[in-house]
Scaffold this active site. Structure first.
Site, mmCIF file in Angstrom:
data_model
loop_
_atom_site.group_PDB
_atom_site.id
_atom_site.type_symbol
_atom_site.label_atom_id
_atom_site.label_comp_id
_atom_site.label_asym_id
_atom_site.label_seq_id
_atom_site.Cartn_x
_atom_site.Cartn_y
_atom_site.Cartn_z
ATOM 1 C CG HIS A 1 12.814 -11.911 9.701
ATOM 2 N ND1 HIS A 1 12.392 -12.667 8.643
ATOM 3 C CD2 HIS A 1 13.021 -12.769 10.739
ATOM 4 C CE1 HIS A 1 12.367 -13.948 9.014
ATOM 5 N NE2 HIS A 1 12.740 -14.031 10.278
ATOM 6 C CD GLU B 1 12.615 -9.726 6.535
ATOM 7 O OE1 GLU B 1 11.394 -9.952 6.627
ATOM 8 O OE2 GLU B 1 13.474 -10.639 6.506
ATOM 9 C CG HIS C 1 8.824 -12.203 5.997
ATOM 10 N ND1 HIS C 1 9.775 -12.538 6.933
ATOM 11 C CD2 HIS C 1 7.641 -12.693 6.460
ATOM 12 C CE1 HIS C 1 9.194 -13.209 7.920
ATOM 13 N NE2 HIS C 1 7.905 -13.318 7.655
ATOM 14 C CD GLU D 1 10.575 -13.409 1.966
ATOM 15 O OE1 GLU D 1 11.018 -12.258 2.174
ATOM 16 O OE2 GLU D 1 10.839 -14.375 2.689
HETATM 17 O O1 0X9 Z 1 13.382 -17.377 6.131
HETATM 18 C C1 0X9 Z 1 12.325 -16.759 6.343
HETATM 19 O O2 0X9 Z 1 11.796 -16.690 7.450
HETATM 20 C C2 0X9 Z 1 11.654 -16.064 5.172
HETATM 21 N N1 0X9 Z 1 12.620 -15.375 4.369
HETATM 22 S S1 0X9 Z 1 13.339 -14.017 4.971
HETATM 23 O O3 0X9 Z 1 14.318 -13.593 4.009
HETATM 24 N N2 0X9 Z 1 12.251 -12.860 5.082
HETATM 25 O O4 0X9 Z 1 13.862 -14.327 6.253
HETATM 26 C C3 0X9 Z 1 11.033 -17.110 4.285
HETATM 27 C C4 0X9 Z 1 10.131 -18.039 4.995
HETATM 28 C C5 0X9 Z 1 9.673 -19.116 4.062
HETATM 29 N N3 0X9 Z 1 9.077 -20.192 4.797
HETATM 30 C C6 0X9 Z 1 7.801 -20.093 5.189
HETATM 31 N N4 0X9 Z 1 7.079 -19.085 4.813
HETATM 32 N N5 0X9 Z 1 7.315 -21.054 5.928
HETATM 33 ZN ZN ZN Z 2 11.704 -12.118 6.878
#
Ligand code: 0X9
Ligand code: ZN
Ligand code: CA
Length: 453
Positions: free
Chosen positions: A192, A195, A327, A400
């Site tokens: 992303h 990030e 992330h 995260e």
């Molecule tokens: O939505 C996402 O891709 C991630 N959060 S972000 O704020 N960095 O965009 C979380 C992904 C959670 N789902 C999985 N890890 N499968």
């Molecule tokens: Zn992300």
């Protein structure tokens, strides 16, 4: 388990918001923001998304339903979320009956989208962010490390981004030029665009593993007995776009154009070829934050990493055993699956789940993050960790990183936090490396699953 929730704060906010905050969204629309569903090209194109606190969504089902408005969910609280949304998307969220409060933008945040996106511009981070690395700065630093530590660090180009930037894979290991029979571990970052702290995480690991080899016994042992892969920047185009005007754009996706619309970009973390688009965990609208792309692995960046991971299967056995995809933000340790709320089922036995949960909790104990199955937040389909596990049986986590909330900088924390917030994950990374020879050791079942190892 919910991320540490400030229930009191959320409750007070809820009360305040319901009194005072329904109005601004309606007012914004009256002042000429596109109405929901409007694709009035220029206005929507020129508009940057902002963060809003949304009071109301309290269950994972409500959060997943909220994603249908096209927003991303950036924080999860007991009875509220923080989203990134355009005004049109915010209006749709308001129509669902929720209360919104626009959050202040970070200091270096742009007020408008760049007017001439193809003109040469500043291409650097704003003041207060100078220690973050642009793509060129990161490349130079990596090349310098490779030159300084040729015995233990090697670089390869595994593909190119849509705009032609190199996607790199760095290998760290003793006898780095040989493909030895050693368990392999993969670290990926920056799917992303906004990030940026995750690129710093990659650079921290590269610096730590090179400079401490031979002096730190755990680092030395890991390089002697593992092959560590770091893909430091999965989305260089998006990252550069986010900073190219000298002001942050809050950009998430890559920069691939989409047919029939001026809306650019695919959400790379919805584009992986496992249960792609299966479960309302991504969007088919190119204007949305979580647009999954026209087909699975349609993004060249996803293709490059897919091909690379496949190339690590030797004689039909995947050499990569464990992985972390970095992330920001929310300080979470997440594990698969994201496409379903089920903890076990097809593709996830009880023992496998127990390994994920135990290891995840152990790692979270070291960095203070909150451990949970990723779908506890909201459903995601086509995410990398689901693919790494579902397709390759790699014990893959999503971290995260810092901060836990928008008030501490959200996607754009100041560069002064980089050393603390990258080294914060050192112990978790070492634990994942150390257990890579047999992750089932985490649940005391080494004898059952890792005979002969
Ligand atoms: O939505 C996402 O891709 C991630 N959060 S972000 O704020 N960095 O965009 C979380 C992904 C959670 N789902 C999985 N890890 N499968
Ligand atoms: Zn992300
Ligand atoms: Ca080796």
């Amino acid at each position: 388990m919910r991320p540490r929730i400030r229930g009191g704060r959320t409750t007070v906010l809820a009360a305040l918001l319901s009194l005072a905050l329904a109005a601004p969204i309606a007012a914004a629309q009256a002042q000429g923001a596109p109405s929901p569903g409007s694709t009035a090209g220029a206005a929507r194109h020129a508009e940057l998304p902002h963060q809003y606190e949304v009071t109301g969504p309290a269950t994972r089902a409500e959060r997943t339903a909220l994603l249908a408005t096209g927003v991303s969910i950036d924080e999860v609280h007991t009875r509220a979320v923080v989203i990134t949304a355009t005004r049109a998307q915010a209006a749709k969220v308001h129509e669902l009956g929720y209360t919104l409060r626009k959050l202040p933008d970070p200091p270096g945040f742009a007020t408008t989208a760049p007017k001439a996106p193809h003109k040469p511009r500043v291409k650097d981070f704003p003041a207060g962010y100078a220690n973050y690395h642009t793509y060129d700065e990161a490349t130079k630093e990596i090349d310098a490390l490779v030159a300084k530590y040729p015995e233990i660090l090697s670089k390869q180009v595994i593909g190119t981004s849509h705009e032609g930037r190199n996607i790199l894979a760095l290998k760290l290991s003793k006898n780095v030029t040989k493909d030895e029979q050693e368990p392999e571990v993969l670290f990926t970052a920056h799917q992303h665009a906004r990030e940026h702290l995750t690129v710093e995480m990659s650079l921290y690991l590269l610096g730590e593993f090179t400079s401490k080899y031979g002096s730190d016994s755990r680092v030395t042992k890991m390089l002697d007995s593992r092959e560590i892969w770091i893909i430091p920047d999965l989305n260089p185009d998006g990252g550069e776009y986010d900073i190219a005007s000298g002001e942050f754009q809050s950009w998430r996706k890559n920069r691939q154009p989409n047919a029939g619309t001026s809306e650019a970009g695919t959400d790379l973390n919805r584009n992986w070829d496992f249960k792609w688009g299966c479960c309302n965990g991504s969007s088919d609208d190119p204007g949305d934050e979580t647009y999954r792309g026209p087909s699975a692995a349609s993004a060249p960046e996803v293709q490059a990493v897919t091909k690379f991971v496949h190339s690590r299967a030797v004689g039909g056995t995947q050499q990569i055993k464990t992985a972390i995809d970095f992330h920001t933000y929310s300080e979470l340790v997440l594990w698969p699956f994201g496409f379903t709320h089920d903890a076990t089922g097809e593709g996830m036995t009880q023992d496998e789940h127990d390994v994920f949960a135990t290891l995840g909790k152990n790692m979270a104990d070291t960095n203070g993050y909150t451990p949970e199955q990723s779908s506890d937040l909201y459903i995601t389909d086509g995410a990398i960790d689901d693919w790494l596990w579902g397709d390759q049986k790699i014990f893959a986590y999503t971290f995260e990183m810092y901060p836990s909330a928008a008030g501490d900088g959200g996607f754009y924390p100041r560069d002064s936090v980089i050393p603390k917030e990258t080294s914060r994950n050192r112990e978790a990374v070492l634990q994942l490396l150390e257990i890579a020879d047999c992750p089932y050791r985490a649940i005391g079942k080494e004898g059952q699953y890792c005979k002969g190892s």
